[in-house]
Design a protein around this motif. Structure first.
Motif: not given
Length: 107
Positions: A89-98
């Motif tokens: 959780p709280n990993n914005n890089e993963i959200v951006n990659l999604i």
């Protein structure tokens, strides 16, 4: 990954694969992160490789076939990224990659 969008899709798919790899290297080395990361490396790299191969098409049928594979691999990348997001959780890089994977799939 910056906010500036790259419109050259060969470059954009390459950057997607590269950014997936860079993000994975920063994660905690848990069994699930390692295994899901390996799967993400494969699927994200396949998005880029198949898009590049599509541009070297041998005909319309081959072009469409390669694009379908790239789209399928982008969808698979979303699965691995969502698993990684939920366990990190709280990993914005993963959200951006999604978001990027979903955009690539729609193009």
């Amino acid at each position: 990954m910056g906010n500036k969008k790259v419109y050259d899709l060969e470059e954009r798919t390459y950057l997607f694969a590269k950014n997936c790899r860079l993000t994975i290297t920063k994660l905690t080395k848990t069994t699930s992160n390692i295994e899901d990361g390996k799967q993400l490396v494969r699927s994200s790299g396949s998005v880029a490789a198949n898009y590049i191969e599509a541009n070297e098409k041998l005909g319309d049928k081959d072009f469409k076939f390669r694009l379908k594979i790239a789209r399928k691999e982008a969808k698979e990348s979303v699965l691995w990224l969502k698993l990684l997001r939920d366990l990190n959780p709280n990993n914005n890089e993963i959200v951006n990659l999604i978001n990027e994977s979903e955009e690539l799939r729609k193009i």
